[in-house]
Design an enzyme around this catalytic site. Structure first.
Site, PDB file in Angstrom:
ATOM      1  N   PRO A 167       0.830  -1.213   0.000  1.00  0.00           N
ATOM      2  CG  PRO A 167      -0.860  -1.572   1.566  1.00  0.00           C
ATOM      3  CD  PRO A 167       0.446  -2.135   1.079  1.00  0.00           C
ATOM      4  CB  CYS A 168       1.432   3.744  -2.481  1.00  0.00           C
ATOM      5  SG  CYS A 168      -0.088   4.393  -3.223  1.00  0.00           S
ATOM      6  CD  GLN A 169      -3.494   3.506   0.342  1.00  0.00           C
ATOM      7  OE1 GLN A 169      -2.501   2.816   0.520  1.00  0.00           O
ATOM      8  NE2 GLN A 169      -4.634   3.001  -0.080  1.00  0.00           N
ATOM      9  CG  PHE A 180       5.637   5.086   1.558  1.00  0.00           C
ATOM     10  CD1 PHE A 180       6.835   5.350   2.199  1.00  0.00           C
ATOM     11  CD2 PHE A 180       5.019   3.886   1.807  1.00  0.00           C
ATOM     12  CE1 PHE A 180       7.402   4.430   3.060  1.00  0.00           C
ATOM     13  CE2 PHE A 180       5.570   2.954   2.664  1.00  0.00           C
ATOM     14  CZ  PHE A 180       6.767   3.223   3.288  1.00  0.00           C
ATOM     15  CB  SER A 181       0.822   8.601  -1.770  1.00  0.00           C
ATOM     16  OG  SER A 181       0.354   9.455  -2.769  1.00  0.00           O
TER      17      SER A 181
END
Length: 411
Positions: free
Chosen positions: A58-60, A62-63
């Protein structure tokens, strides 16, 4: 998706029930589960023939579109990576991971933990190839991964990999959107150095001229090629081509003016630190990064007083095409916009996997075939659902819970 079009079989592990429903409908074998649970207590269910590990944690967190807690925790996560390889007690590591602001940040460690599990499990071979994808902010973590994989020390038990990581721009691979991703490719020695991917299209200049917000009708765009590379692909070109395919669910007539597809998109996100300063893209340009909020972007065909004009939205099939999913891909379940936005663009995946597994680029025939998805019999979907969800007892908690409103609306 990419593995399918390149002729490789795959099995997915997916937490989200809705994404599982789409995968079942598409005929893609999937286990509805938590990857951590699969690693710790259900690892024997993964066929021993699986020799490639591919993942997109999941990138949330880091985004740049999120709160960025993961970016602030980068140094902590780097330390966790080293602790895992050095053989620190995993129970203590798990306890320390729970102190992170965003629990999803810890999932970036899962690919490494899966590799260590394979190395330390009798009767298993280390994965031959590892492919990981994340937002650009995670590139420093992939660089730590790559360095450790090259060294083969600690719990890696002498298992070494050739490993490289890059930032890739999707529009440079024929994808009609601007999206930058950090990618790691690692494979066991013996196949030569991992060469960088060859881009097929030119980059899109994000700062091309200043638009007059009262006259967003600059529908002209650069055209032609430069040397052997093609110009980036525009939204209009991608949607128009997809709408002409046999059986296409796209009906872009509302986006046409004078017989030509002409529109502009107002982003759901602010730019320049100002939430009210919504970015704009012309139909003759690539789309903004397709996120789970793409259904909130406003689409206009009027070039006069657009604030008073009626706006539209991209449909799910249109949003999928901007991600290079087939025009007829069987999106299923709820939160379909989120499913579209969470995905790796299949065309980018084809370039990355082909380089990792075969050492070359996907063929023109393979890329051409990826615009259409083969029909899947309902019986196959039902069988995959039984295999993936079983009695639902091993699925993520509450993932199959049915609310009263759902029961009342059910046929």
């Amino acid at each position: 998706m990419a593995a399918h079009f390149l002729g490789f079989k795959s099995i997915g592990i997916e937490w989200d029930r809705n994404a599982c429903e789409t995968r079942y409908a598409a005929g893609l074998p999937t286990i509805h589960a938590d990857v951590s649970v699969m690693r710790t207590s259900r690892f024997d269910e993964i066929p021993k023939s699986v020799d490639v590990l591919a993942g997109g944690p999941p990138c949330q967190s880091f985004s740049v579109a999120g709160k960025g807690k993961g970016r602030r925790a980068l140094n902590e996560v780097k330390e966790f990576i080293h602790r895992l390889v050095d053989g620190d007690d995993e129970a203590r590591i798990d306890e320390d991971l729970r102190s992170l602001d965003d629990s999803r940040t810890a999932l970036v460690l899962e690919p490494l933990r899966w590799l260590l599990k394979a190395i330390e499990t009798d009767g298993r071979d280390p994965y031959k190839v590892i492919v990981l994808e994340q937002v650009p902010a995670a590139l420093p973590l992939w660089e730590v991964y790559a360095k450790l994989l090259r060294g083969g020390e600690g719990r890696l038990n002498g298992v070494k990999y050739e490993a490289e990581c890059w930032q890739l721009k999707t529009e440079q691979f024929g994808i009609p959107q601007t999206r930058t991703r950090a990618v790691l490719v690692a494979r066991r020695p013996g196949h030569g150095a991992i060469e960088p991917l060859e881009t097929t299209h030119l980059p899109f200049d994000l700062h091309r001229g200043k638009r007059n917000t009262s006259q967003p009708d600059l529908f002209s765009a650069d055209s032609g090629t430069s040397g052997s590379k093609q110009r980036w692909l525009s939204m209009a070109e991608a949607l128009d081509a997809a709408s002409k395919l046999k059986g296409s669910p796209l009906d872009p007539s509302r986006l046409r003016r004078g017989g030509k597809m002409k529109f502009f998109v107002v982003s759901n996100y602010g730019s320049g630190g100002n939430p009210k300063n919504r970015g704009r893209r012309l139909s003759s340009e690539p789309a903004f990064t397709v996120t789970g909020k793409i259904s909130r972007n406003k689409v206009y065909t009027s070039t006069e007083d657009y604030e008073a004009a009626r706006s539209d939205r991209f449909t799910i099939p249109e949003s999928g095409v901007l991600q290079t999913f087939p025009h007829n891909f069987p999106w299923s379940g709820n939160d379909q916009a989120q499913q579209v936005g969470n995905a790796v663009p299949p065309r980018l995946g084809m370039h990355v996997l082909s380089r990792a597994l075969r050492g070359n680029a996907p063929s023109d025939d393979e890329l051409a075939a990826s615009v259409t998805w083969p029909p899947v019999p309902p019986t196959t979907t039902a069988e995959l659902r039984v295999i993936g969800c079983g009695d639902q007892g091993q699925c993520p908690p509450d993932s199959h819970k049915v609310t009263r409103s759902h029961r009342e609306s059910a046929p």
